[in-house]
Design an enzyme around this catalytic site. Structure first.
Site, short mmCIF file in Angstrom:
data_model
loop_
_atom_site.label_atom_id
_atom_site.label_comp_id
_atom_site.label_asym_id
_atom_site.label_seq_id
_atom_site.Cartn_x
_atom_site.Cartn_y
_atom_site.Cartn_z
N ASN A 33 -1.24 -2.99 16.72
CA ASN A 33 -1.20 -3.46 15.34
C ASN A 33 -0.08 -2.77 14.58
OD1 ASN A 33 -1.85 -4.42 12.80
ND2 ASN A 33 -3.51 -2.93 12.47
N ARG A 89 35.87 7.73 -6.24
CA ARG A 89 34.64 8.03 -6.98
C ARG A 89 34.31 6.90 -7.95
NH1 ARG A 89 35.84 13.48 -9.59
NH2 ARG A 89 33.82 13.02 -10.54
N ASN A 124 6.66 9.14 8.37
CA ASN A 124 5.73 10.21 8.03
C ASN A 124 6.41 11.56 7.91
OD1 ASN A 124 3.21 8.61 8.16
ND2 ASN A 124 3.88 8.33 10.28
N GLY A 167 -0.60 6.74 -0.08
CA GLY A 167 -0.58 7.91 0.82
C GLY A 167 0.14 9.08 0.19
N ARG A 223 60.16 20.49 -17.80
CA ARG A 223 60.21 21.70 -16.97
C ARG A 223 61.41 22.51 -17.41
NH1 ARG A 223 62.46 18.08 -11.98
NH2 ARG A 223 64.66 18.45 -12.36
N LEU A 249 0.85 -1.19 0.00
CA LEU A 249 0.00 0.00 0.00
C LEU A 249 0.89 1.24 0.00
CD1 LEU A 249 -2.77 -0.95 2.60
CD2 LEU A 249 -2.54 -1.59 0.19
N GLY A 279 -9.32 4.41 2.91
CA GLY A 279 -8.91 3.52 4.00
C GLY A 279 -8.08 2.34 3.53
N THR A 280 -7.48 1.67 4.52
CA THR A 280 -6.53 0.60 4.17
C THR A 280 -7.20 -0.61 3.50
OG1 THR A 280 -6.65 -0.02 6.53
CG2 THR A 280 -4.69 1.15 5.82
N ARG A 283 3.26 15.27 5.25
CA ARG A 283 4.11 15.71 6.36
C ARG A 283 5.61 15.65 6.04
NH1 ARG A 283 2.60 12.74 11.57
NH2 ARG A 283 1.53 11.21 10.26
C1 UD1 Z 1 -2.81 1.59 10.43
C2 UD1 Z 1 -3.71 0.59 11.14
C3 UD1 Z 1 -3.44 0.64 12.64
C4 UD1 Z 1 -1.98 0.37 12.92
C5 UD1 Z 1 -1.12 1.35 12.12
C6 UD1 Z 1 0.33 0.98 12.24
C7 UD1 Z 1 -5.74 0.44 9.81
C8 UD1 Z 1 -7.17 0.82 9.72
N1 UD1 Z 1 -5.09 0.91 10.86
O1 UD1 Z 1 -3.22 2.88 10.86
O2 UD1 Z 1 -4.23 -0.33 13.31
O3 UD1 Z 1 -1.72 0.46 14.29
O4 UD1 Z 1 -1.45 1.30 10.73
O5 UD1 Z 1 1.11 1.98 11.65
O6 UD1 Z 1 -5.27 -0.27 8.96
N2 UD1 Z 1 -3.04 3.73 2.56
C9 UD1 Z 1 -3.41 3.73 1.25
N3 UD1 Z 1 -4.68 4.08 0.91
C10 UD1 Z 1 -5.60 4.42 1.84
C11 UD1 Z 1 -5.21 4.44 3.21
C12 UD1 Z 1 -3.92 4.08 3.52
O7 UD1 Z 1 -2.61 3.41 0.36
O8 UD1 Z 1 -6.75 4.71 1.47
C13 UD1 Z 1 -1.67 3.36 2.90
C14 UD1 Z 1 -0.86 4.51 3.47
O9 UD1 Z 1 -0.16 5.16 2.43
C15 UD1 Z 1 0.08 3.83 4.44
C16 UD1 Z 1 -0.72 2.63 4.91
O10 UD1 Z 1 -1.73 2.41 3.95
O11 UD1 Z 1 1.25 3.37 3.80
C17 UD1 Z 1 -1.30 2.80 6.32
O12 UD1 Z 1 -2.23 3.85 6.31
P1 UD1 Z 1 -2.32 4.88 7.48
O13 UD1 Z 1 -3.38 5.85 7.16
O14 UD1 Z 1 -0.98 5.41 7.81
O15 UD1 Z 1 -2.82 3.94 8.66
P2 UD1 Z 1 -2.76 4.26 10.21
O16 UD1 Z 1 -3.76 5.26 10.54
O17 UD1 Z 1 -1.36 4.53 10.59
CA CA Z 2 0.61 5.17 9.54
#
Ligand code: UD1
Ligand code: CA
Length: 453
Positions: free
Chosen positions: A173, A319, A230, A14, A426, A11, A83-84, A18
């Site tokens: 998690n 190098r 992040n 994101g 020289r 995944l 969401g994830t 930040r």
């Molecule tokens: C997630 C977990 C949380 C865990 C934490 C650890 C879920 C719902 N929550 O939360 O339980 O403790 O990770 O770091 O899974 N991403 C996408 N598309 C989306 C959303 C997210 O590609 O629509 C990717 C983000 O780029 C990232 C990853 O998924 O690489 C995690 O997403 P993020 O929003 O950071 O999850 P957390 O809120 O940290």
């Molecule tokens: Ca995260």
């Protein structure tokens, strides 16, 4: 490692706002390799051949970074970040191809180790349907909490949705998960966005699988495995952890380091056993150091190869294309670029050797320079075996010096020098005896006359 087929969904949709960067977050580097490529490397190590990469808009560079490690990559665009679980389902077409195991990892979690992925896959092989990679952070704030009962994982509660009591749980998690391939899509499709964030949470798969009578377990992995990047502060912290791991691996493999915390490696640095690394050395990409070599303090390497028992530095800069043969010596304030230095040759002080070959046992005096560039093109300098180049000589390329030749100090060499010859380039020195006395008398008189004016 198992013989089961496996797809890894990475995944990486994101935005990484930040990081405050024009570069996508997962392309920032640790040890010179993009974050997402570190993830791909761990995945590759776990014997996974297929990757489904979930990206936001314009994921071409991210794809290239992953492809540099694994060739079988299918890219899926997640246009809206809901969401994830929604992100994993963006890779539906890949998952539907049918795999024994499906791993879900985050593209911004570069320190994940192959061993953790192996362990998760082992649990699937033993019969689990869902394996969650948990960890115990110093502070659980912001993480989903793992709710267990009798060795089984019942639910993962996101912080925002957790009760007071659930928030006190320290087992969290890490975000990474392994799913049995044949029921993964059926479980993921049941996830809704009925929560505080109105997001489709991958973590909900735990409760859904339990309701379906499936086996769900959590494994515990070390916290640094799941560090997410992040900000640039976290990037630097991850770099530090990566370097610490690498130094330890190097020492355990037989490399001596007096102050390991001051030596910085690239992702692909190779140092053989019985090499010695003094303090304050930096390795850029593409460097290998053979056994028995001694690298003295404050040396800087990029794309260079150092042969057995060679001696480099202190304060040397190698190098790209620098190749030092066995027992050669490159000393302080010497820069070598695109050049081969032969067996036992010495380039000990204050020298630039660029676009050149230096023969075996040649000796290059202090301050010698290969003038390889005329402002437009680069030219080669060939120095034969056993040649002596006197101090402060300039070798104006293209030029070739034959074996056993001898170049007088301070020469500017513009034409080839045959083997066994002595070359001066020289002005010849003249000595006028007694003339210093006359000269002083004349200058003193001139000074006096000026004062009297
Ligand atoms: C997630 C977990 C949380 C865990 C934490 C650890 C879920 C719902 N929550 O939360 O339980 O403790 O990770 O770091 O899974 N991403 C996408 N598309 C989306 C959303 C997210 O590609 O629509 C990717 C983000 O780029 C990232 C990853 O998924 O690489 C995690 O997403 P993020 O929003 O950071 O999850 P957390 O809120 O940290
Ligand atoms: Ca995260």
């Amino acid at each position: 490692m198992t013989s089961r087929s496996c797809l890894t969904v990475i995944l990486a949709a994101g935005e990484g706002t930040r990081m405050k960067s024009a570069l996508p977050k997962v392309l920032h580097t640790i040890a010179g390799l993009p974050i997402v490529a570190h993830v791909a490397k761990a995945v590759h190590g776990a014997g996974v051949s297929d990757i489904a990469l979930v990206v936001g808009k314009g994921g071409d560079q991210v794809e290239a970074a992953v492809r540099s490690i694994v060739s079988s990559v299918t890219v899926h665009e997640q246009t809206e970040r809901l969401g994830t679980a929604h992100a994993v389902l963006a890779a539906r077409a890949s998952i539907a191809r049918g795999y024994d195991d499906v791993l879900v990892v985050f593209g911004d979690t570069p320190l994940i180790e192959t061993a953790a992925l192996d362990e998760a896959r082992d649990r699937l092989a033993e019969g689990a349907d869902v394996v969650v990679m948990g960890f115990r952070p110093a502070s659980p704030n912001g993480y989903g909490r793992l709710i267990e009962r009798e060795g089984r994982l019942i639910a993962i509660r996101e912080e925002k949705d957790a009760s007071e009591a659930e928030r006190r749980i320290g087992f969290c998690n890490g975000g990474l998960m392994a799913l049995r391939g044949n029921n993964a899509l059926a479980l993921l499709d049941k996830i809704t966005n009925d929560n505080a964030n109105r997001e489709f949470y991958l973590t909900d798969v735990v409760e859904i699988a339990n309701a379906d009578g499936r086996s769900v377990v959590a494994i515990e992995i070390s916290a640094d495995n799941v560090i997410g990047i992040n900000t640039r502060v976290e990037l630097a912290e991850a770099e530090a952890i990566w370097q610490t791991r690498k130094r330890r691996d190097m020492m355990l493999a037989g490399v001596t380091m007096q102050a390991p915390e001051t030596v910085f490696f690239a992702h692909d640095t190779v140092v053989e056993a019985d090499a010695i690394l003094e303090p304050n050395i930096i390795f850029g990409p593409g460097v290998s150091i053979a056994g028995g070599a001694v690298i003295h303090a404050f040396s800087y390497f990029e794309g260079a190869k150092v042969g057995p028992n060679a001696n480099v530095g202190p304060f040397a800069r190698l190098r790209p294309g620098a190749e030092l043969a066995a027992k050669s010596k490159v000393g302080n304030f010497v820069e070598v670029k695109n050049a081969k230095v032969g067996v036992g040759a010495k380039v000990n002080h204050l020298t630039y050797i660029g676009d050149a070959t230096v023969g075996a046992a040649a000796n290059i005096g202090a301050g010698a320079i290969t003038c390889n560039y005329d402002g437009y093109n680069k030219h080669l300098t060939e120095i034969g075996a056993n040649v002596f180049i006197g101090s402060n000589s300039s070798l104006v390329a293209p030029v070739s010096i034959g074996d056993n030749a001898y170049i007088a100090s301070g020469s500017v060499i513009t034409a080839d020098v045959p083997a066994d010859s002595l070359a001066f380039g020289r002005a010849r020195q003249e000595v006028k005896e007694g003339r210093a006395v006359q000269l002083r008398a004349r200058y003193a008189a001139q000074k006096l006359a000026k004062k009297a004016e």
